[in-house]
Design a protein around this motif. Structure first.
Motif, PDB file in Angstrom:
ATOM      1  N   TRP A  67     -29.205  13.810 -45.192  1.00 47.39           N
ATOM      2  CA  TRP A  67     -28.270  13.497 -44.108  1.00 47.39           C
ATOM      3  C   TRP A  67     -26.837  13.452 -44.625  1.00 47.39           C
ATOM      4  CZ3 TRP A  67     -30.744   8.808 -41.093  1.00 47.39           C
ATOM      5  CH2 TRP A  67     -31.963   9.210 -40.537  1.00 47.39           C
ATOM      6  N   GLY A  68     -25.913  13.880 -43.788  1.00 44.43           N
ATOM      7  CA  GLY A  68     -24.487  13.766 -44.089  1.00 44.43           C
ATOM      8  C   GLY A  68     -23.956  14.750 -45.115  1.00 44.43           C
ATOM      9  N   LYS A  69     -24.725  15.750 -45.468  1.00 43.36           N
ATOM     10  CA  LYS A  69     -24.312  16.714 -46.494  1.00 43.36           C
ATOM     11  C   LYS A  69     -24.056  18.109 -45.931  1.00 43.36           C
ATOM     12  CE  LYS A  69     -26.596  14.072 -50.048  1.00 43.36           C
ATOM     13  NZ  LYS A  69     -27.634  13.996 -51.047  1.00 43.36           N
ATOM     14  N   GLY A  70     -24.161  18.244 -44.620  1.00 42.57           N
ATOM     15  CA  GLY A  70     -23.869  19.524 -43.984  1.00 42.57           C
ATOM     16  C   GLY A  70     -25.032  20.492 -43.886  1.00 42.57           C
ATOM     17  N   TYR A  71     -26.192  20.119 -44.390  1.00 43.21           N
ATOM     18  CA  TYR A  71     -27.332  21.041 -44.363  1.00 43.21           C
ATOM     19  C   TYR A  71     -27.746  21.407 -42.940  1.00 43.21           C
ATOM     20  CZ  TYR A  71     -28.072  19.886 -49.318  1.00 43.21           C
ATOM     21  OH  TYR A  71     -27.925  19.704 -50.668  1.00 43.21           O
ATOM     22  N   ALA A  72     -27.826  20.415 -42.058  1.00 42.41           N
ATOM     23  CA  ALA A  72     -28.263  20.677 -40.682  1.00 42.41           C
ATOM     24  C   ALA A  72     -27.289  21.614 -39.977  1.00 42.41           C
ATOM     25  CB  ALA A  72     -28.427  19.373 -39.908  1.00 42.41           C
ATOM     26  N   TYR A  91     -26.577  31.510 -24.386  1.00 43.94           N
ATOM     27  CA  TYR A  91     -26.276  30.124 -24.736  1.00 43.94           C
ATOM     28  C   TYR A  91     -27.253  29.591 -25.774  1.00 43.94           C
ATOM     29  CZ  TYR A  91     -23.643  30.356 -20.407  1.00 43.94           C
ATOM     30  OH  TYR A  91     -22.760  30.733 -19.417  1.00 43.94           O
ATOM     31  N   VAL A  92     -26.778  28.589 -26.491  1.00 48.57           N
ATOM     32  CA  VAL A  92     -27.616  27.798 -27.394  1.00 48.57           C
ATOM     33  C   VAL A  92     -27.369  26.345 -27.026  1.00 48.57           C
ATOM     34  CG1 VAL A  92     -28.028  27.130 -29.787  1.00 48.57           C
ATOM     35  CG2 VAL A  92     -27.527  29.494 -29.240  1.00 48.57           C
ATOM     36  N   SER A  93     -28.445  25.583 -26.922  1.00 42.36           N
ATOM     37  CA  SER A  93     -28.358  24.171 -26.548  1.00 42.36           C
ATOM     38  C   SER A  93     -29.089  23.313 -27.561  1.00 42.36           C
ATOM     39  CB  SER A  93     -29.002  23.945 -25.175  1.00 42.36           C
ATOM     40  OG  SER A  93     -28.247  24.543 -24.154  1.00 42.36           O
ATOM     41  N   ALA A  94     -28.801  22.021 -27.514  1.00 47.20           N
ATOM     42  CA  ALA A  94     -29.518  21.042 -28.325  1.00 47.20           C
ATOM     43  C   ALA A  94     -29.598  19.747 -27.531  1.00 47.20           C
ATOM     44  CB  ALA A  94     -28.814  20.815 -29.660  1.00 47.20           C
ATOM     45  N   LEU A  95     -30.674  19.016 -27.759  1.00 45.34           N
ATOM     46  CA  LEU A  95     -30.908  17.734 -27.101  1.00 45.34           C
ATOM     47  C   LEU A  95     -31.060  16.651 -28.153  1.00 45.34           C
ATOM     48  CD1 LEU A  95     -33.740  18.842 -24.632  1.00 45.34           C
ATOM     49  CD2 LEU A  95     -31.279  18.830 -24.205  1.00 45.34           C
ATOM     50  N   ALA A  96     -30.664  15.449 -27.795  1.00 48.61           N
ATOM     51  CA  ALA A  96     -30.865  14.299 -28.684  1.00 48.61           C
ATOM     52  C   ALA A  96     -30.900  13.040 -27.833  1.00 48.61           C
ATOM     53  CB  ALA A  96     -29.736  14.198 -29.708  1.00 48.61           C
ATOM     54  N   VAL A  97     -31.443  11.971 -28.395  1.00 48.27           N
ATOM     55  CA  VAL A  97     -31.292  10.682 -27.742  1.00 48.27           C
ATOM     56  C   VAL A  97     -29.848  10.243 -27.954  1.00 48.27           C
ATOM     57  CG1 VAL A  97     -33.721  10.026 -27.911  1.00 48.27           C
ATOM     58  CG2 VAL A  97     -32.158   9.410 -29.741  1.00 48.27           C
ATOM     59  N   GLU A  98     -29.333   9.463 -27.034  1.00 43.71           N
ATOM     60  CA  GLU A  98     -27.910   9.130 -27.011  1.00 43.71           C
ATOM     61  C   GLU A  98     -27.412   8.435 -28.271  1.00 43.71           C
ATOM     62  OE1 GLU A  98     -24.908   7.513 -23.600  1.00 43.71           O
ATOM     63  OE2 GLU A  98     -26.869   6.555 -23.745  1.00 43.71           O
ATOM     64  N   GLY A 102     -25.894  11.203 -35.633  1.00 36.54           N
ATOM     65  CA  GLY A 102     -25.923  12.278 -36.631  1.00 36.54           C
ATOM     66  C   GLY A 102     -26.178  13.635 -35.986  1.00 36.54           C
ATOM     67  N   SER A 103     -27.168  13.711 -35.114  1.00 38.44           N
ATOM     68  CA  SER A 103     -27.459  14.981 -34.439  1.00 38.44           C
ATOM     69  C   SER A 103     -26.337  15.384 -33.497  1.00 38.44           C
ATOM     70  CB  SER A 103     -28.780  14.889 -33.668  1.00 38.44           C
ATOM     71  OG  SER A 103     -29.867  14.972 -34.564  1.00 38.44           O
ATOM     72  N   ILE A 104     -25.762  14.417 -32.818  1.00 35.58           N
ATOM     73  CA  ILE A 104     -24.645  14.723 -31.927  1.00 35.58           C
ATOM     74  C   ILE A 104     -23.461  15.245 -32.733  1.00 35.58           C
ATOM     75  CG2 ILE A 104     -22.973  13.713 -30.319  1.00 35.58           C
ATOM     76  CD1 ILE A 104     -25.343  11.879 -29.383  1.00 35.58           C
ATOM     77  N   ALA A 105     -23.250  14.704 -33.919  1.00 41.06           N
ATOM     78  CA  ALA A 105     -22.173  15.196 -34.790  1.00 41.06           C
ATOM     79  C   ALA A 105     -22.422  16.650 -35.185  1.00 41.06           C
ATOM     80  CB  ALA A 105     -22.029  14.314 -36.031  1.00 41.06           C
ATOM     81  N   VAL A 106     -23.672  16.996 -35.471  1.00 40.56           N
ATOM     82  CA  VAL A 106     -24.013  18.388 -35.800  1.00 40.56           C
ATOM     83  C   VAL A 106     -23.696  19.288 -34.612  1.00 40.56           C
ATOM     84  CG1 VAL A 106     -25.907  19.990 -36.332  1.00 40.56           C
ATOM     85  CG2 VAL A 106     -25.762  17.781 -37.510  1.00 40.56           C
ATOM     86  N   MET A 107     -24.080  18.855 -33.420  1.00 38.69           N
ATOM     87  CA  MET A 107     -23.820  19.651 -32.215  1.00 38.69           C
ATOM     88  C   MET A 107     -22.319  19.902 -32.056  1.00 38.69           C
ATOM     89  SD  MET A 107     -26.332  17.709 -29.575  1.00 38.69           S
ATOM     90  CE  MET A 107     -27.950  17.177 -30.095  1.00 38.69           C
ATOM     91  N   LYS A 108     -21.532  18.857 -32.239  1.00 33.82           N
ATOM     92  CA  LYS A 108     -20.078  18.994 -32.093  1.00 33.82           C
ATOM     93  C   LYS A 108     -19.490  19.881 -33.185  1.00 33.82           C
ATOM     94  CE  LYS A 108     -19.346  14.628 -29.667  1.00 33.82           C
ATOM     95  NZ  LYS A 108     -18.767  13.274 -29.751  1.00 33.82           N
ATOM     96  N   LYS A 109     -19.964  19.743 -34.430  1.00 34.34           N
ATOM     97  CA  LYS A 109     -19.466  20.595 -35.525  1.00 34.34           C
ATOM     98  C   LYS A 109     -19.769  22.062 -35.269  1.00 34.34           C
ATOM     99  CE  LYS A 109     -20.006  17.116 -39.107  1.00 34.34           C
ATOM    100  NZ  LYS A 109     -20.850  16.692 -40.225  1.00 34.34           N
ATOM    101  N   MET A 110     -20.880  22.318 -34.591  1.00 34.86           N
ATOM    102  CA  MET A 110     -21.244  23.694 -34.257  1.00 34.86           C
ATOM    103  C   MET A 110     -20.359  24.258 -33.150  1.00 34.86           C
ATOM    104  SD  MET A 110     -25.400  23.630 -34.259  1.00 34.86           S
ATOM    105  CE  MET A 110     -25.470  25.387 -33.887  1.00 34.86           C
ATOM    106  N   GLY A 111     -19.671  23.391 -32.443  1.00 36.01           N
ATOM    107  CA  GLY A 111     -18.838  23.834 -31.333  1.00 36.01           C
ATOM    108  C   GLY A 111     -19.477  23.638 -29.977  1.00 36.01           C
TER     109      GLY A 111
END
Length: 137
Positions: A67-72, A91-98, A102-111
């Motif tokens: 976690w936190g190393k950019g791998y995801a 489109y590409v989508s992703a879901l997460a619990v609110e 960490g997952s939401i951060a990945v989604m945002k980093k992806m754009g």
């Protein structure tokens, strides 16, 4: 093991498509080859009466040590760039619990951009989801 053989493996086999690249991809460290986690890609709403092949779902699970190393982010972007373009999806989508920040951060980093918060229904368990999405370039 019973759940794995009776629920999870048949579920994965239902959306696995080696030609299109749909399925679960292993993520390993490039230098040590250590297994770090996995990336899933499949059509959105796959387990409904109307799967959306125009919108592909990305999902990921990584060991805590990764976690936190950019791998995801790196792996999800690579899968998105290779598979979504090849599949002809828009489109590409992703879901997460609110509270999965960490997952939401990945989604945002992806754009990806926030689409909605809703009650996600799934045969293996319902949950309140946040849905993020981006256009495939």
């Amino acid at each position: 093991m019973e759940s794995i053989h009776e629920i999870f493996l048949p579920r994965m086999q239902a959306y696995r498509d080696p030609v299109k690249g749909f399925g679960i991809w292993q993520v390993s460290d490039k230098e040590t080859t250590e297994y770090l986690g996995r990336i899933l890609i499949r059509p959105m709403a796959f387990f409904t009466d109307e799967p959306d092949f125009n919108d592909l779902e990305l999902g990921w699970r990584f060991f805590k040590k990764a976690w936190g190393k950019g791998y995801a982010t790196e792996a999800a972007m690579a899968i998105k760039d290779g598979i979504a373009t090849q599949a002809g999806s828009q489109y590409v989508s992703a879901l997460a619990v609110e509270d999965n920040l960490g997952s939401i951060a990945v989604m945002k980093k992806m754009g990806m951009q926030f689409v909605k918060k809703y009650d996600h229904k799934d045969p293996i368990g319902d949950f309140v989801a946040v849905h993020y999405q981006m256009k495939v370039k």
